[in-house]
Design an enzyme around this catalytic site. Structure first.
Site: not given
Ligand code: AR6
Length: 174
Positions: A14-15, A36-38, A121-123, A125
């Site tokens: 977890d970052i 997600g991570v945000d 972008s791999t979640g 997006y």
């Molecule tokens: N630590 C590390 N990586 C994580 C964590 C964490 N705690 N949680 C999720 N990931 P995403 P995107 C990974 O969807 O595709 C948001 O709503 C996850 O497994 O978080 O860039 C923003 O506000 C995946 O591999 O981001 C934007 O609207 C990676 O983080 C949108 O999502 C990215 O997944 C951005 O989409």
């Protein structure tokens, strides 16, 4: 200077728990939080992060902005916005490359020596994971070859699929 292999790491974690100079957030153009991570970063950093983010005026796709880390162990957060994957014909590759390289440039400007990236972008997006990993590694490696700051870049994978892909590419190419 250490060789590039020693300056790039991959881990599954977890970052938000990492004690680094800066973690990168995969945000959206509003910079006002999301899932997600945000969402995880905003929750762990606390509400003062959103207060600072409101002053930034958003962030275009491919660019990056920096804030303090607040309650995180990381001192700073670099917020970048990756592209939404459509079909690969809408500049997605260039925009994802920009998200990584502009985050690295901003880190260098602020003297950040240890920087951790999520898999931008791999979640939600939906950028294809292997393609994104190749691009991320290539962009980071090219930057580190030309710059001594940051000293160390970590790719932080949350899901096992991304972790496996990163390990495979890094073991094959470095
Ligand atoms: N630590 C590390 N990586 C994580 C964590 C964490 N705690 N949680 C999720 N990931 P995403 P995107 C990974 O969807 O595709 C948001 O709503 C996850 O497994 O978080 O860039 C923003 O506000 C995946 O591999 O981001 C934007 O609207 C990676 O983080 C949108 O999502 C990215 O997944 C951005 O989409």
């Amino acid at each position: 200077m250490k060789n590039i292999k020693d300056r790039i790491g991959v881990l599954q974690d977890d970052i938000t728990v990492l004690e680094v100079d800066a973690i990168v957030n995969a945000a959206n153009t509003s910079l006002l939080g999301g899932g997600g991570v945000d969402g995880a970063i905003h929750e762990a950093a606390g509400p003062a992060l959103l207060v600072e983010c409101r002053t930034l005026g958003g962030c275009p796709v491919g660019e990056a902005k920096i804030t303090k880390g607040y309650l995180l162990p990381a001192k700073h957060i670099i917020h970048t916005v990756g592209p939404v994957w459509r079909d690969g014909e809408h500049g997605e590759t260039e925009l994802l490359r920009n998200a990584y390289s502009n985050s690295l440039k901003l880190a260098k400007k602020h003297g950040i020596q240890t920087l951790a990236f999520p898999n931008i972008s791999t979640g939600v997006y939906r950028f294809p994971k292997r393609r994104a990993a190749k691009l991320a590694i290539e962009t980071v490696r090219t930057f580190l070859e030309k710059n001594s700051t940051p000293k160390k870049v970590l790719f932080v994978c949350y899901d096992g699929e991304n972790y496996g892909i990163y390990q495979e590419i890094l073991n094959a190419n470095l």
